[in-house]
Scaffold this motif. Structure first.
Motif, mmCIF file in Angstrom:
data_model
loop_
_atom_site.group_PDB
_atom_site.id
_atom_site.type_symbol
_atom_site.label_atom_id
_atom_site.label_comp_id
_atom_site.label_asym_id
_atom_site.label_seq_id
_atom_site.Cartn_x
_atom_site.Cartn_y
_atom_site.Cartn_z
ATOM 1 N N ASP A 14 0.809 -1.169 -0.147
ATOM 2 C CA ASP A 14 -0.057 0.034 -0.133
ATOM 3 C C ASP A 14 0.938 1.374 0.086
ATOM 4 O OD1 ASP A 14 -1.487 2.196 0.790
ATOM 5 O OD2 ASP A 14 -2.829 0.861 1.947
ATOM 6 N N LEU A 15 1.160 2.001 -1.217
ATOM 7 C CA LEU A 15 1.910 2.866 -1.370
ATOM 8 C C LEU A 15 1.607 4.234 -0.336
ATOM 9 C CD1 LEU A 15 4.452 4.211 -2.780
ATOM 10 C CD2 LEU A 15 3.045 4.845 -4.436
ATOM 11 N N GLN A 16 0.385 4.438 -0.283
ATOM 12 C CA GLN A 16 -0.020 5.581 0.516
ATOM 13 C C GLN A 16 0.271 5.426 2.092
ATOM 14 O OE1 GLN A 16 -0.843 8.596 -0.379
ATOM 15 N NE2 GLN A 16 -0.936 9.114 1.966
ATOM 16 N N GLY A 37 -1.454 6.181 -15.800
ATOM 17 C CA GLY A 37 -3.164 6.295 -15.847
ATOM 18 C C GLY A 37 -3.653 7.150 -14.373
ATOM 19 N N GLY A 38 -2.962 8.298 -13.937
ATOM 20 C CA GLY A 38 -3.490 8.613 -12.824
ATOM 21 C C GLY A 38 -3.171 8.331 -11.485
ATOM 22 N N VAL A 39 -2.536 7.114 -11.629
ATOM 23 C CA VAL A 39 -2.245 6.460 -10.183
ATOM 24 C C VAL A 39 -0.761 6.249 -9.985
ATOM 25 C CG1 VAL A 39 -2.327 4.121 -9.113
ATOM 26 C CG2 VAL A 39 -4.095 4.793 -10.677
ATOM 27 N N THR A 40 -0.373 6.680 -8.831
ATOM 28 C CA THR A 40 0.881 6.922 -8.242
ATOM 29 C C THR A 40 1.441 5.510 -8.134
ATOM 30 O OG1 THR A 40 0.691 8.826 -7.241
ATOM 31 C CG2 THR A 40 2.692 7.808 -6.599
ATOM 32 N N THR A 41 2.605 5.218 -8.754
ATOM 33 C CA THR A 41 2.964 3.972 -8.725
ATOM 34 C C THR A 41 4.637 3.761 -8.473
ATOM 35 O OG1 THR A 41 3.919 3.941 -11.157
ATOM 36 C CG2 THR A 41 1.852 3.074 -10.750
ATOM 37 N N PHE A 42 5.356 4.885 -8.066
ATOM 38 C CA PHE A 42 6.573 5.026 -7.690
ATOM 39 C C PHE A 42 6.764 6.480 -7.109
ATOM 40 C CE2 PHE A 42 11.182 6.109 -7.758
ATOM 41 C CZ PHE A 42 11.684 4.794 -7.337
ATOM 42 N N VAL A 43 7.342 6.500 -5.953
ATOM 43 C CA VAL A 43 8.074 7.844 -5.348
ATOM 44 C C VAL A 43 9.346 7.677 -4.654
ATOM 45 C CG1 VAL A 43 7.498 9.265 -3.286
ATOM 46 C CG2 VAL A 43 5.481 8.209 -4.553
ATOM 47 N N ALA A 44 9.960 8.341 -5.034
ATOM 48 C CA ALA A 44 11.715 8.695 -4.532
ATOM 49 C C ALA A 44 11.583 9.594 -3.224
ATOM 50 C CB ALA A 44 12.509 8.980 -5.611
ATOM 51 N N GLY A 50 21.847 12.943 2.092
ATOM 52 C CA GLY A 50 22.135 11.864 1.102
ATOM 53 C C GLY A 50 21.347 10.467 1.193
ATOM 54 N N SER A 51 20.471 10.464 2.348
ATOM 55 C CA SER A 51 19.926 9.009 2.433
ATOM 56 C C SER A 51 18.511 8.996 1.351
ATOM 57 C CB SER A 51 19.435 8.984 3.769
ATOM 58 O OG SER A 51 20.442 8.938 4.720
ATOM 59 N N LEU A 52 18.616 8.191 0.381
ATOM 60 C CA LEU A 52 17.779 7.757 -0.476
ATOM 61 C C LEU A 52 16.783 6.648 -0.363
ATOM 62 C CD1 LEU A 52 19.667 9.413 -3.487
ATOM 63 C CD2 LEU A 52 17.828 10.445 -2.331
ATOM 64 N N ILE A 53 15.661 6.482 -0.673
ATOM 65 C CA ILE A 53 14.683 5.200 -0.826
ATOM 66 C C ILE A 53 13.469 5.553 -2.001
ATOM 67 C CG2 ILE A 53 12.999 6.027 1.077
ATOM 68 C CD1 ILE A 53 13.247 3.255 1.888
ATOM 69 N N GLY A 54 13.413 4.752 -2.670
ATOM 70 C CA GLY A 54 12.182 4.597 -3.519
ATOM 71 C C GLY A 54 11.162 3.615 -3.051
ATOM 72 N N LEU A 55 10.094 3.984 -3.073
ATOM 73 C CA LEU A 55 8.624 3.078 -2.726
ATOM 74 C C LEU A 55 7.783 2.842 -3.948
ATOM 75 C CD1 LEU A 55 7.619 5.085 0.275
ATOM 76 C CD2 LEU A 55 9.250 3.013 0.274
ATOM 77 N N GLY A 56 7.600 1.569 -4.272
ATOM 78 C CA GLY A 56 6.966 1.458 -5.702
ATOM 79 C C GLY A 56 5.883 0.371 -5.434
ATOM 80 N N TYR A 116 13.565 -1.366 17.160
ATOM 81 C CA TYR A 116 13.083 -1.672 15.942
ATOM 82 C C TYR A 116 11.406 -1.259 15.889
ATOM 83 C CZ TYR A 116 17.169 -3.998 14.124
ATOM 84 O OH TYR A 116 18.348 -4.281 13.663
ATOM 85 N N VAL A 117 11.157 -0.678 14.870
ATOM 86 C CA VAL A 117 9.835 -0.854 14.540
ATOM 87 C C VAL A 117 9.363 -1.361 13.185
ATOM 88 C CG1 VAL A 117 9.263 1.389 15.708
ATOM 89 C CG2 VAL A 117 9.864 1.525 13.346
ATOM 90 N N ALA A 118 8.060 -1.763 12.823
ATOM 91 C CA ALA A 118 7.790 -2.198 11.531
ATOM 92 C C ALA A 118 7.218 -0.893 10.673
ATOM 93 C CB ALA A 118 6.769 -3.398 11.755
ATOM 94 N N ASP A 119 7.499 -1.126 9.378
ATOM 95 C CA ASP A 119 7.082 -0.166 8.389
ATOM 96 C C ASP A 119 5.821 -0.919 8.116
ATOM 97 O OD1 ASP A 119 7.270 -2.165 6.299
ATOM 98 O OD2 ASP A 119 8.558 -0.905 5.119
ATOM 99 N N PRO A 120 5.010 -0.126 7.283
ATOM 100 C CA PRO A 120 3.505 -0.747 6.964
ATOM 101 C C PRO A 120 3.820 -2.369 6.342
ATOM 102 C CG PRO A 120 3.576 1.389 6.562
ATOM 103 C CD PRO A 120 4.979 1.173 6.707
ATOM 104 N N ASP A 121 4.636 -2.546 5.607
ATOM 105 C CA ASP A 121 4.769 -3.873 5.013
ATOM 106 C C ASP A 121 5.600 -4.906 5.695
ATOM 107 O OD1 ASP A 121 3.437 -3.375 2.386
ATOM 108 O OD2 ASP A 121 5.051 -1.839 2.298
ATOM 109 N N GLY A 122 5.768 -4.759 7.103
ATOM 110 C CA GLY A 122 6.336 -5.732 8.001
ATOM 111 C C GLY A 122 7.797 -5.662 7.921
ATOM 112 N N HIS A 123 8.468 -4.495 7.224
ATOM 113 C CA HIS A 123 9.924 -4.507 7.161
ATOM 114 C C HIS A 123 10.604 -4.075 8.394
ATOM 115 C CE1 HIS A 123 9.024 -4.100 2.766
ATOM 116 N NE2 HIS A 123 9.930 -5.153 2.643
ATOM 117 N N PRO A 124 11.653 -4.432 9.068
ATOM 118 C CA PRO A 124 11.852 -4.034 10.285
ATOM 119 C C PRO A 124 12.743 -2.705 9.958
ATOM 120 C CG PRO A 124 13.372 -5.832 9.511
ATOM 121 C CD PRO A 124 12.107 -5.930 8.704
#
Length: 132
Positions: A14-16, A37-44, A50-56, A116-124
């Motif tokens: 869930d990207l949001q 198609g008007g739907v966000t599929t990737f966000v940097a 200098g810390s970067l991450i992409g969410l798709g 440690y906390v979990a992100d919305p997808d369960g990643h530590p």
């Protein structure tokens, strides 16, 4: 051969929700957004200098350009470490926002305080600071 930098990219259910965690709760700033198609599929996102991450978004059973399956996720193959000024108050705020605390704040033998906390997808996500 010389590499310059790394840019980890996460496949999100869930990207949001992931944006609410990384951008709103952790303070990353959005630097790029791609829509199909008007739907966000990737966000940097960027944190600090200098810390970067992409969410798709990758649909169930989908694969990346490389052809390897990215859905469904099996296991937790990603862990992010974010530095902060105060681990205890940061984890308290994240927990109040509904993010599960996996490991309560604790001091380490190498001189940091971590949790440690979990992100919305369960990643530590390790929240850390140097001990004062």
């Amino acid at each position: 051969m010389a590499f310059r930098s790394a840019f980890p990219m996460l496949a999100c259910d869930d990207l949001q929700r992931s944006l609410e965690f990384y951008r709103d709760a952790l303070g990353f700033q959005e630097t790029y957004r791609f829509e199909e198609g008007g739907v966000t599929t990737f966000v940097a996102l960027r944190l600090g200098e200098g810390s970067l991450i992409g969410l798709g978004v990758v649909p169930e059973g989908g694969s990346g350009i490389h052809g390897l399956a990215q859905r469904p996720i099996s296991g937790r193959f990603f862990e992010l470490c974010v530095y902060c000024d105060d681990v205890d108050s940061s984890v308290e705020e994240l927990a109040a926002l509904g993010h599960p605390v996996l490991v309560a704040p604790t001091d380490t033998p190498w001189g940091e305080r971590i949790a440690y906390v979990a992100d919305p997808d369960g990643h530590p996500v390790m929240v850390t600071a140097e001990k004062a």
